[in-house]
Design a protein around this motif. Structure first.
Motif, PDB file in Angstrom:
ATOM      1  N   ASN A  79       0.824  -1.208   0.000  1.00  0.00           N
ATOM      2  CA  ASN A  79       0.000   0.000   0.000  1.00  0.00           C
ATOM      3  C   ASN A  79       0.859   1.260   0.000  1.00  0.00           C
ATOM      4  O   ASN A  79       0.522   2.257  -0.661  1.00  0.00           O
ATOM      5  CB  ASN A  79      -0.927  -0.001   1.218  1.00  0.00           C
ATOM      6  N   ASP A  82       2.187   1.662  -3.477  1.00  0.00           N
ATOM      7  CA  ASP A  82       1.119   2.136  -4.368  1.00  0.00           C
ATOM      8  C   ASP A  82       0.817   3.616  -4.117  1.00  0.00           C
ATOM      9  O   ASP A  82       0.591   4.391  -5.065  1.00  0.00           O
ATOM     10  CB  ASP A  82      -0.143   1.300  -4.155  1.00  0.00           C
ATOM     11  N   SER A  83       0.820   4.004  -2.830  1.00  0.00           N
ATOM     12  CA  SER A  83       0.567   5.410  -2.515  1.00  0.00           C
ATOM     13  C   SER A  83       1.665   6.299  -3.065  1.00  0.00           C
ATOM     14  O   SER A  83       1.395   7.397  -3.587  1.00  0.00           O
ATOM     15  CB  SER A  83       0.458   5.583  -0.992  1.00  0.00           C
ATOM     16  N   MET A  85       3.558   5.641  -5.694  1.00  0.00           N
ATOM     17  CA  MET A  85       3.406   5.723  -7.135  1.00  0.00           C
ATOM     18  C   MET A  85       2.224   6.608  -7.526  1.00  0.00           C
ATOM     19  O   MET A  85       2.309   7.388  -8.490  1.00  0.00           O
ATOM     20  CB  MET A  85       3.216   4.312  -7.713  1.00  0.00           C
ATOM     21  N   ASP A  86       1.132   6.525  -6.760  1.00  0.00           N
ATOM     22  CA  ASP A  86      -0.014   7.400  -7.042  1.00  0.00           C
ATOM     23  C   ASP A  86       0.355   8.861  -6.837  1.00  0.00           C
ATOM     24  O   ASP A  86      -0.041   9.737  -7.633  1.00  0.00           O
ATOM     25  CB  ASP A  86      -1.188   7.026  -6.138  1.00  0.00           C
ATOM     26  N   LEU A  87       1.117   9.124  -5.777  1.00  0.00           N
ATOM     27  CA  LEU A  87       1.542  10.500  -5.529  1.00  0.00           C
ATOM     28  C   LEU A  87       2.440  10.998  -6.654  1.00  0.00           C
ATOM     29  O   LEU A  87       2.299  12.144  -7.116  1.00  0.00           O
ATOM     30  CB  LEU A  87       2.287  10.564  -4.188  1.00  0.00           C
ATOM     31  N   ARG A  89       2.414   9.970  -9.758  1.00  0.00           N
ATOM     32  CA  ARG A  89       1.590  10.193 -10.940  1.00  0.00           C
ATOM     33  C   ARG A  89       0.772  11.490 -10.822  1.00  0.00           C
ATOM     34  O   ARG A  89       0.601  12.229 -11.802  1.00  0.00           O
ATOM     35  CB  ARG A  89       0.660   8.993 -11.160  1.00  0.00           C
ATOM     36  N   ASN A  90       0.283  11.737  -9.598  1.00  0.00           N
ATOM     37  CA  ASN A  90      -0.491  12.974  -9.405  1.00  0.00           C
ATOM     38  C   ASN A  90       0.384  14.205  -9.619  1.00  0.00           C
ATOM     39  O   ASN A  90      -0.045  15.190 -10.262  1.00  0.00           O
ATOM     40  CB  ASN A  90      -1.092  12.987  -8.002  1.00  0.00           C
ATOM     41  N   ASP A  93       1.096  14.464 -13.342  1.00  0.00           N
ATOM     42  CA  ASP A  93      -0.048  15.012 -14.093  1.00  0.00           C
ATOM     43  C   ASP A  93      -0.286  16.488 -13.747  1.00  0.00           C
ATOM     44  O   ASP A  93      -0.671  17.275 -14.619  1.00  0.00           O
ATOM     45  CB  ASP A  93      -1.304  14.199 -13.788  1.00  0.00           C
ATOM     46  N   LYS A 220      10.051   2.878 -10.152  1.00  0.00           N
ATOM     47  CA  LYS A 220       9.124   2.089 -10.974  1.00  0.00           C
ATOM     48  C   LYS A 220       9.594   0.640 -11.083  1.00  0.00           C
ATOM     49  O   LYS A 220       8.794  -0.299 -10.962  1.00  0.00           O
ATOM     50  CB  LYS A 220       9.007   2.701 -12.366  1.00  0.00           C
TER      51      LYS A 220
END
Length: 376
Positions: A79, A82-83, A85-87, A89-90, A93, A220
């Motif tokens: 988790n 994943d957090s 990687m999400d951060l 990506r955010n 973007d 990654k």
């Protein structure tokens, strides 16, 4: 895998040797050969001594492996990754959306004022946007392949050709914009490109610092490898358990094989002593045992050899004494016979008495004089 295969081959070899020695010992017990029971007890003792700690070690190690694997692949770790990687990506973007928005403002200004893409006013517009919004680099890619109005903050060495080559032109032409990370000589840059129409493009970028792309790629790659390892959690556990099982079995079988060897080494002097004792009991005092070791068994065998030698010497002395006694008895008997013959052939009467006054010997003439028989 290689170590597992090597250990498995060694295990098979040791297993065959142990099975061979086990069948041999079983046949010796059925034939009731001397020492087979003692060797069996020694082998079973070694097996018990090796089996208990090995099983304990196997159970503790498997539990440790289970806890370690569960800890390595905890859901909290996945988790967290994943957090992260999400951060990333955010942030990726968001930076892309921000740069595209600034580029869109420039595009709208150009359309509204009719500013030429090659004009000085266009260059001033790009420089103003960079300065006002703290953007590191910016410039134009024109349809004729030229690069115009490239401006960089503090004279940064921006890799324009690399940025152009790394663009996903298909995506850019399809949706009108794209953004990506470019590796420079000194620093990495986040570059966003916006289509201005007629194959003209506006590029804006942020300075990300040194080796940002390499660090991001490592993150990654690490996340991907972690997911692959997580999918292999059960096979990895089975492989570790199998390796531990093979090693445990190898240790146990090695201990059993060592038990066979040690039982043979320990029982051989005892069996030799037993066989030598039986030969001595049958009267063969010439038996001698060979053992050059300096341990207690060697001392026992040397003592046995000295005992056999002393017994053989005593028997030789007894035999010689018995032979000498027989010869003396024969001589005494011949001498007595000679005296008796002499006494019986003389005319005078001869008689001998003991200290109690009883007659020991008497010749024929004395019997005639006394008118008595030899029995009287």
């Amino acid at each position: 895998v290689v170590m597992f295969n090597v250990n498995f081959v060694i295990l098979v070899g040791v297993l065959l040797v142990v099975i061979r020695n086990g069948f041999k010992l079983l046949l010796e017990r059925r034939r009731k050969l001397l020492g087979s029971r003692l060797r069996t007890r020694l082998v079973l003792a070694f097996l018990g001594l090796a089996l208990l700690p090995c099983l304990l070690m196997f159970l503790v190690t498997t539990k440790y492996v289970q806890l370690s694997m569960d800890f390595w692949f905890k859901e909290q770790i996945e988790n967290s990754m994943d957090s992260a990687m999400d951060l990333a990506r955010n942030v990726y973007d968001k930076m892309g959306s921000t740069l595209i928005a600034h580029a869109g403002n420039i595009r709208d200004e150009v359309k509204n004022t009719g500013t030429g893409l090659r004009s000085n006013k266009m260059a001033a517009l790009v420089r103003g946007t960079l300065k006002q919004n703290q953007i590191s680099v910016g410039g134009l890619y024109l349809s004729d392949g030229s690069e115009r109005h490239w401006t960089s903050e503090d004279g940064a060495n921006f890799p324009w050709s690399t940025a152009k080559n790394d663009v996903n032109w298909k995506e850019l032409n399809a949706q009108g914009y794209s953004y990506h990370i470019v590796s420079g000589t000194d620093n990495d840059y986040f570059v966003a490109m916006l289509s201005l129409g007629k194959e003209n493009y506006l590029a804006l970028g942020y300075d990300l610092g040194t080796a940002f792309k390499a660090r991001l790629d490592r993150i990654k790659r690490g996340s991907k490898e972690y997911r692959n390892l997580r999918n292999m959690k059960r096979p990895l556990k089975l492989m570790l358990y199998s390796s531990l099982g093979v090693l445990t079995a190898l240790i146990v079988l090695g201990a059993v094989w060592f038990g066979f060897r040690l039982a043979r080494e320990l029982s051989a002097p005892i069996f030799a002593l037993a066989a030598g004792t039986e030969r001595i009991a049958r009267g063969d005092l010439s038996v001698r045992l060979n053992d050059s070791s300096q341990d207690e068994f060697g001392m026992l065998i040397r003592s046995f050899n000295r005992m056999a030698q002393d017994l053989e010497g005593s028997r030789h002395e007894t035999t010689n004494a018995y032979r000498l006694l027989e010869e003396q008895n024969l001589q005494i008997a011949r001498h007595s016979k000679y005296i008796e013959t002499v006494l019986n052939n003389i005319a005078a009467g001869v008689a001998s008495f003991d200290d109690q006054g009883y007659i020991n010997t008497v010749n024929r003439a004395a019997c005639d004089i006394l008118a008595m028989g030899p029995e009287e």
